[in-house]
Design a protein around this motif. Structure first.
Motif, mmCIF file in Angstrom:
data_model
loop_
_atom_site.group_PDB
_atom_site.id
_atom_site.type_symbol
_atom_site.label_atom_id
_atom_site.label_comp_id
_atom_site.label_asym_id
_atom_site.label_seq_id
_atom_site.Cartn_x
_atom_site.Cartn_y
_atom_site.Cartn_z
ATOM 1 N N SER A 138 -1.958 36.801 -6.831
ATOM 2 C CA SER A 138 -2.733 36.894 -5.679
ATOM 3 C C SER A 138 -2.277 38.082 -5.035
ATOM 4 C CB SER A 138 -2.770 35.548 -4.848
ATOM 5 O OG SER A 138 -3.444 35.752 -3.627
ATOM 6 N N ALA A 139 -0.990 38.154 -4.674
ATOM 7 C CA ALA A 139 -0.071 39.200 -3.992
ATOM 8 C C ALA A 139 -0.182 40.754 -4.664
ATOM 9 C CB ALA A 139 1.252 38.947 -3.771
ATOM 10 N N VAL A 140 -0.328 40.648 -5.940
ATOM 11 C CA VAL A 140 -0.222 41.678 -6.576
ATOM 12 C C VAL A 140 -1.773 42.340 -6.495
ATOM 13 C CG1 VAL A 140 -0.072 43.132 -8.951
ATOM 14 C CG2 VAL A 140 1.751 41.768 -7.909
ATOM 15 N N GLY A 141 -2.493 41.479 -6.547
ATOM 16 C CA GLY A 141 -4.208 41.691 -6.589
ATOM 17 C C GLY A 141 -4.550 42.263 -5.249
ATOM 18 N N ARG A 142 -3.721 41.749 -4.094
ATOM 19 C CA ARG A 142 -4.109 42.403 -2.657
ATOM 20 C C ARG A 142 -3.647 43.688 -2.855
ATOM 21 N NH1 ARG A 142 -2.597 37.163 -1.508
ATOM 22 N NH2 ARG A 142 -0.792 37.904 -0.793
ATOM 23 N N PHE A 143 -2.457 44.030 -3.256
ATOM 24 C CA PHE A 143 -1.896 45.286 -3.319
ATOM 25 C C PHE A 143 -2.735 46.213 -4.121
ATOM 26 C CE2 PHE A 143 0.129 48.557 -5.812
ATOM 27 C CZ PHE A 143 0.772 49.268 -4.848
ATOM 28 N N TRP A 144 -3.378 45.932 -5.314
ATOM 29 C CA TRP A 144 -4.027 46.666 -6.006
ATOM 30 C C TRP A 144 -5.461 46.932 -5.310
ATOM 31 C CZ3 TRP A 144 -2.988 50.384 -8.814
ATOM 32 C CH2 TRP A 144 -1.585 50.417 -9.579
ATOM 33 N N ALA A 145 -5.969 45.915 -4.510
ATOM 34 C CA ALA A 145 -7.299 45.988 -3.862
ATOM 35 C C ALA A 145 -7.398 46.930 -2.627
ATOM 36 C CB ALA A 145 -7.863 44.564 -3.343
ATOM 37 N N GLU A 146 -6.053 47.031 -1.776
ATOM 38 C CA GLU A 146 -5.704 47.842 -0.808
ATOM 39 C C GLU A 146 -5.490 49.362 -1.234
ATOM 40 O OE1 GLU A 146 -5.429 47.925 2.469
ATOM 41 O OE2 GLU A 146 -6.479 45.560 2.554
ATOM 42 N N ALA A 147 -4.685 49.557 -2.692
ATOM 43 C CA ALA A 147 -4.342 50.682 -2.993
ATOM 44 C C ALA A 147 -5.751 51.465 -3.337
ATOM 45 C CB ALA A 147 -3.718 50.509 -4.136
ATOM 46 N N LEU A 148 -6.699 50.680 -4.066
ATOM 47 C CA LEU A 148 -8.090 51.296 -4.593
ATOM 48 C C LEU A 148 -9.197 51.387 -3.641
ATOM 49 C CD1 LEU A 148 -7.907 49.682 -7.944
ATOM 50 C CD2 LEU A 148 -7.207 51.886 -7.474
ATOM 51 N N GLY A 149 -9.127 50.687 -2.485
ATOM 52 C CA GLY A 149 -10.016 50.415 -1.543
ATOM 53 C C GLY A 149 -11.420 49.535 -2.071
ATOM 54 N N TRP A 150 -10.609 48.585 -2.698
ATOM 55 C CA TRP A 150 -11.561 47.794 -3.399
ATOM 56 C C TRP A 150 -11.677 46.158 -2.841
ATOM 57 C CZ3 TRP A 150 -11.459 49.043 -9.250
ATOM 58 C CH2 TRP A 150 -11.929 50.217 -9.530
ATOM 59 N N THR A 201 3.366 61.895 -8.876
ATOM 60 C CA THR A 201 4.052 61.029 -8.091
ATOM 61 C C THR A 201 4.302 59.691 -8.923
ATOM 62 O OG1 THR A 201 3.928 61.907 -5.897
ATOM 63 C CG2 THR A 201 5.000 59.656 -5.980
ATOM 64 N N VAL A 202 5.230 59.159 -9.348
ATOM 65 C CA VAL A 202 5.506 57.889 -10.053
ATOM 66 C C VAL A 202 5.741 56.842 -9.344
ATOM 67 C CG1 VAL A 202 6.312 56.722 -12.280
ATOM 68 C CG2 VAL A 202 5.783 59.194 -12.183
ATOM 69 N N LEU A 203 5.213 55.794 -9.205
ATOM 70 C CA LEU A 203 5.415 54.541 -8.461
ATOM 71 C C LEU A 203 5.269 53.198 -9.285
ATOM 72 C CD1 LEU A 203 3.261 55.478 -5.174
ATOM 73 C CD2 LEU A 203 5.940 55.880 -5.453
ATOM 74 N N ALA A 204 5.861 52.290 -8.466
ATOM 75 C CA ALA A 204 5.746 50.787 -9.199
ATOM 76 C C ALA A 204 4.900 50.063 -7.981
ATOM 77 C CB ALA A 204 6.992 50.427 -9.592
ATOM 78 N N ASP A 205 4.311 49.019 -8.508
ATOM 79 C CA ASP A 205 3.556 48.196 -7.652
ATOM 80 C C ASP A 205 4.689 47.187 -7.075
ATOM 81 O OD1 ASP A 205 3.606 45.918 -9.520
ATOM 82 O OD2 ASP A 205 1.643 46.114 -10.044
ATOM 83 N N PRO A 206 4.270 46.202 -5.987
ATOM 84 C CA PRO A 206 5.482 45.199 -5.692
ATOM 85 C C PRO A 206 6.211 44.429 -6.886
ATOM 86 C CG PRO A 206 3.541 45.153 -4.437
ATOM 87 C CD PRO A 206 3.153 46.134 -5.560
ATOM 88 N N GLU A 207 5.586 44.055 -8.081
ATOM 89 C CA GLU A 207 6.550 43.678 -9.071
ATOM 90 C C GLU A 207 7.000 44.293 -10.207
ATOM 91 O OE1 GLU A 207 4.894 39.814 -10.585
ATOM 92 O OE2 GLU A 207 4.275 39.072 -8.628
ATOM 93 N N GLY A 208 6.881 45.647 -9.795
ATOM 94 C CA GLY A 208 7.480 46.584 -10.743
ATOM 95 C C GLY A 208 6.634 47.401 -11.886
#
Length: 150
Positions: A16-28, A109-116
């Motif tokens: 759920s938390a990682v999904g919210r991150f990706w939704a915000e990241a992609l604007g979805w 730029t190389v990044l990692a989401d909240p779980e790496g």
């Protein structure tokens, strides 16, 4: 007949938390098939499988990500150098962290989401101008030609 990916899975302890991150990241937006799976997909009348969008399913797993680089990751598109810088900063404000995966001196730029889970914010490239926020899904493998033939 050519294959076209329509979905990629990301493993996470907290889908759920990682999904919210990706939704915000992609604007979805997010939806769920049930416990343990968070779907990240475009809104506005989206019907899966969409001919232009690669959706993201975040799937709960019991073990955290290892220190090893993921074999599959997302590359995000940008439209200008300013957009690349703004997107990287916005993603870090959402919880992404800079990542070192042996990339050396590169223009992205190389990044990692909240779980790496690693991903890249690409510099502007004409080839990805019309891809939407996900420019490509990258598979890291020893023999890319053999993988492509498969």
């Amino acid at each position: 007949m050519a294959l076209r990916p329509v979905q990629v899975n990301i493993k996470a302890l907290d889908d759920s938390a990682v999904g919210r991150f990706w939704a915000e990241a992609l604007g979805w937006g997010v939806s769920s098939e049930g416990p343990g799976v968070t779907n990240v997909e475009p809104g506005g009348g989206f019907v899966w499988p969409d001919p232009v969008a690669v959706c993201v399913d975040v799937v709960a797993v019991p073990e955290p990500k290892t220190a090893t680089k993921n074999r599959v990751h997302l590359d995000l598109a940008t439209t200008s150098a300013a957009h690349q810088a703004e997107l990287a900063a916005r993603l870090q404000a959402l919880g992404a962290t800079p990542a070192r995966v042996g990339q050396g001196d590169v223009p992205w730029t190389v990044l990692a989401d909240p779980e790496g889970n690693e991903f890249c914010v690409l510099e502007p490239r004409d080839i990805y101008r019309d891809t939407g926020p996900i420019a490509r899904v990258v598979v890291d493998c020893t023999d890319p030609r053999a993988m492509a033939r498969f």
